[in-house]
Scaffold this motif. Sequence first.
Motif, PDB file in Angstrom:
ATOM      1  N   ALA A  47       0.799  -1.235   0.000  1.00  0.00           N
ATOM      2  CA  ALA A  47       0.000   0.000   0.000  1.00  0.00           C
ATOM      3  C   ALA A  47       0.832   1.286   0.000  1.00  0.00           C
ATOM      4  CB  ALA A  47      -0.974  -0.002   1.187  1.00  0.00           C
ATOM      5  N   GLU A  50      -0.928   4.182  -1.744  1.00  0.00           N
ATOM      6  CA  GLU A  50      -2.051   4.698  -0.958  1.00  0.00           C
ATOM      7  C   GLU A  50      -1.547   5.522   0.220  1.00  0.00           C
ATOM      8  OE1 GLU A  50      -1.938   1.562  -2.089  1.00  0.00           O
ATOM      9  OE2 GLU A  50      -3.492   1.793  -3.612  1.00  0.00           O
ATOM     10  N   TYR A  54      -2.806   9.218   0.403  1.00  0.00           N
ATOM     11  CA  TYR A  54      -3.738   9.627   1.454  1.00  0.00           C
ATOM     12  C   TYR A  54      -3.049  10.390   2.581  1.00  0.00           C
ATOM     13  CZ  TYR A  54      -7.202   6.747  -0.838  1.00  0.00           C
ATOM     14  OH  TYR A  54      -8.062   6.228  -1.764  1.00  0.00           O
ATOM     15  N   HIS A 125      -8.440   1.484   3.142  1.00  0.00           N
ATOM     16  CA  HIS A 125      -8.109   0.951   1.818  1.00  0.00           C
ATOM     17  C   HIS A 125      -7.675  -0.498   1.982  1.00  0.00           C
ATOM     18  CE1 HIS A 125      -6.147   0.252  -2.024  1.00  0.00           C
ATOM     19  NE2 HIS A 125      -5.133  -0.221  -1.327  1.00  0.00           N
ATOM     20  N   THR A 134      -7.841   4.921   6.246  1.00  0.00           N
ATOM     21  CA  THR A 134      -7.587   6.174   5.536  1.00  0.00           C
ATOM     22  C   THR A 134      -8.385   7.340   6.117  1.00  0.00           C
ATOM     23  OG1 THR A 134      -9.269   5.565   3.920  1.00  0.00           O
ATOM     24  CG2 THR A 134      -7.005   5.081   3.343  1.00  0.00           C
TER      25      THR A 134
ATOM     26  N   TRP C  60      -1.786   9.307  -6.103  1.00  0.00           N
ATOM     27  CA  TRP C  60      -0.385   8.867  -6.072  1.00  0.00           C
ATOM     28  C   TRP C  60       0.399   9.396  -7.262  1.00  0.00           C
ATOM     29  CZ3 TRP C  60       4.111   6.748  -4.900  1.00  0.00           C
ATOM     30  CH2 TRP C  60       4.765   5.920  -5.808  1.00  0.00           C
TER      31      TRP C  60
END
Lengths: 192, 347, 433
Positions: A47, A50, A54, A125, A134, C60
Amino acid sequence: MRTFLARLTVRASDWAMALAEIGIALMMFHVVTEIVSRRLFRVSLDAVPEIVGYYYMASVIFLSLAYVTRAEGHVAATLFTDLLPIKVQSLLMGIVLVILGGVMTVFAWQMGIEAVRMTRIGEFHQGATLNLPTWPSRWFPPVGAVLMALMAFLMALDKLIGQQTVAQVATEDLPPEQQPEQQEEQLRKELA
Amino acid sequence: FTYSSWTPPAAPNNRLGTVPMFERITESLAGTDDAMTFENFMGGQLFNNTTTLPAIRDGIIDGGVLVPAYNGAELRTHVTLGETQALINDGLSGAAAATEALLLNCPGCLEEYAAQNVLPLGTYASTPYYLMCNFEVTSIADLQGRRSAEGNPMFNRWAQRIGMSRQSLSPPDFQQALQRGSVDCVFAPKDWLVAYSLADAVVSIVDDVSHGAFSAVVLMGVNTNTWAGMTEAQREAFRREMPQAIMDVTNGYYIDEARGMAAAEEAGIKLVNLGEEYAQVWADFQEAERAEIVQAANGRGAAGAEELVDRFSELLVEWEGIAEEVDRDPDAIAERMYERIFAQLPF
Amino acid sequence: MSNLAIGFAGFAAIVGLIGLRFHVGLALIIVAFTGLMLITNIDIALSMLRVLPYDFVTDWDLSAVPMFLLMGAIAHRSGMTASLFDVARLWFSRMPGGLAVATNFACAGFSSASGSSLATTMAIGRITIPEMRKYHYDPGLAAGIVACGGTLGVLIPPSIILVLYGIFAEVSIAKLFMAGVLPGLLTAGVYFGQIVLRCWLNPSLAPPVPDHPSWSERLRALRTIWPLPLLILAVIGGIYTGIATPTEAGALGAFLALLIALAQRRMTVRIFRQAARESIMATASIFFVAIGALLLTRFMAFSGVPMFLAGLVADYSVDTTTMILITLAIYLVLGMFLDPLGMMLLTLPVMLPMFQAAGMDLIWFGILMVKFIEIGLITPPVGLNVYAVKLLAPDYKLQEIFRGALWFLLAEILIIGLLITFPQITLFLPSIM
Ligand code: NA
Ligand code: NA
């Protein structure tokens, strides 16, 4: 009272900026760690995109907004307003800052609603091996927007009344081209 | 009626699904008091995979395409059905079974959607996923220590099982990653050979064992207020057309799969069979997946996962039987879906 | 008012608010919000604020922007770039505008790794603008080359926009990438010619260098600057060998810059914090504008303006050439206000079937379209690359930068003319693969 509030807001924007600095540093180290780990040990950290998106991106962008406002770092065109008398310019900027503060208040309110909602349901997530929460990152936008709104209102008052209560950003934090020449020299000497 | 999807207009869910479905509904209701018009925003003009759900929730749009995994916290239970990929060998029966499970056998799923102000009207499925590599695979041993790209937890577990490392990438990045060698293999349906240009970079495809079809894409999630405000004739038009659209889309992916294989042949991609050993490892893995799915669901805090997976497995067998019976004719399956599922809906 | 009228009124309102010195991001947000409210209702407009900005910021892929900025800021603040001008002066001594020329080719080189225009402009601009400023290059020239050089980023592969186009049009991404190479190099070449010609005709644009340095002088100059090309080559190499994805490469570049600075004993915690802070500020400012642009795209989708304009192509085209020229005109208008990605998503669903029906090569059209929409990055009043430069050089006036970019716009017209007249420039490489 106003001076106190200004000092408090300036201090808060400094702290928020410090958190954003941590965010950008972690972004760099975390991604590089993933590259190295994947390349050398064939183990992928879970992750990473992410976490970068985030947590690091959200903190870098939202938490720095008040500081950027204070440094007058937002993009604006001065083509026509340059022709106006200084007093009118100040008045105009004061009004624009009031509107900016209003818009950011609406942002803070709306994103606050979403933050509460996501906190309640525990937004996460689903990674390959872990469920990354998140919802905490949902709080970066309302916090950043509130700070920015406060900053804009205080700066608007300054412009309209013609006093300075919001301290300017130290020039050494700006890109070097905005710094006085000697300061750059100073920096060089310090390094040598 | 405004609808939003994030896939390109040419993707089967738009081209063969909602676009013709909206035309059919408009046509069938034209001239009556129930006449409807549609505005179809495709290709992510408005919302992407994560923002579509809140957009329907808040009524910005009346309907949209949804994948539960992108809103996992809101749709914890339906995610469980999405995790069953390894169990589904065929898209058509998978789509029908997943739709029946969602609409008639998973009150928890519907509650979750209701909490988001959404009514899901059935799911379509992809075609089965295959292992595609940028080198020539000759045996299962070749895969040891290679890098794979995947987009969901099931493939993470599978990659580990066959000794591959993994990196999570999104499909648009697959082609570049294969070409540059950031990864050696990807898991993808064959239509991606064209849709995501994988044929430009793939050297061989393991053709004898597929890795399941993904069957949890909600083709139409409708805002509940919109649904309540529609006339009965309009709602019946949706119930009538949904099974047809679901089958058209799923079958469309099979047509695109054939197109992908044609591209593979033109590009000189080798189709390899790894034989009994690989098939056996996969079969064992499928068996173990049930427990994994339930465990993951419990970890998410989704209730009733075990019953749901069991019920889904039963439905899958039944629909596989029906599909056989009608010779995999999508129209016939759609008709059966209407009778069995959509005619029974309480809403 | 019809939705279309509201949409067009929105364009006028943007010009007005920006003229009144509203922050660009603020102007876009106000117009988008008001427009959405008029076309739909206030609840929907508010909901857009809840849903979109967070999702956009937490992407991202966009993390490459702060990371490449950080790379540039570390390189600059640790003195790695300090003798850049000396090197350009010594090595390009006979060439008017040496540093601008070097910037042009640095952009082209960096483009071959980075998939995004904004990242290219920010990374190269952060390194070369301060040096060009120090030696009194004309602000319009210095800023123009960085803003426009960035647009090479989407033509020279890899390119995020081309990948998306390939998926939309269902054409081979590899072929699209090959097709972008020659037009990209052609663009860099025409830019080069334009810079040299202008500096030669008007030496005040870039300080002329009278001396003829010896080779030992030239090599000596390199000794101080070698980490910089090494850094950029390492980033490009990292991507091409598959070690890092283009998104990850930003972090890799920043980290390598940090390592080099540490090895040269030119890094302190204070310097790092300043570099970080500076990168954060530029990123946040550009994202504030981008959030406005994002909301504006949604407003435009609901207003139907882009689809209406795209539909005009079919109405007024008599042959493929007029079709392309009308398309160009429409993208020029939309590009004044919308960002490239938004523009592409809003117009492609209408445009693609039309061009397909006209029997046009979709790879050729893809390259042309990318050219058309990238021009939007450098045209007023909303031009993201120009704003990016403004953030890197806050003392340059926005109008100066736009004016500087105008010369490159003229060059673009020549290039687009060539690409339309000679489709082989685009199609030769894909045809031989
Ligand atoms: Na590029
Ligand atoms: Na523009």
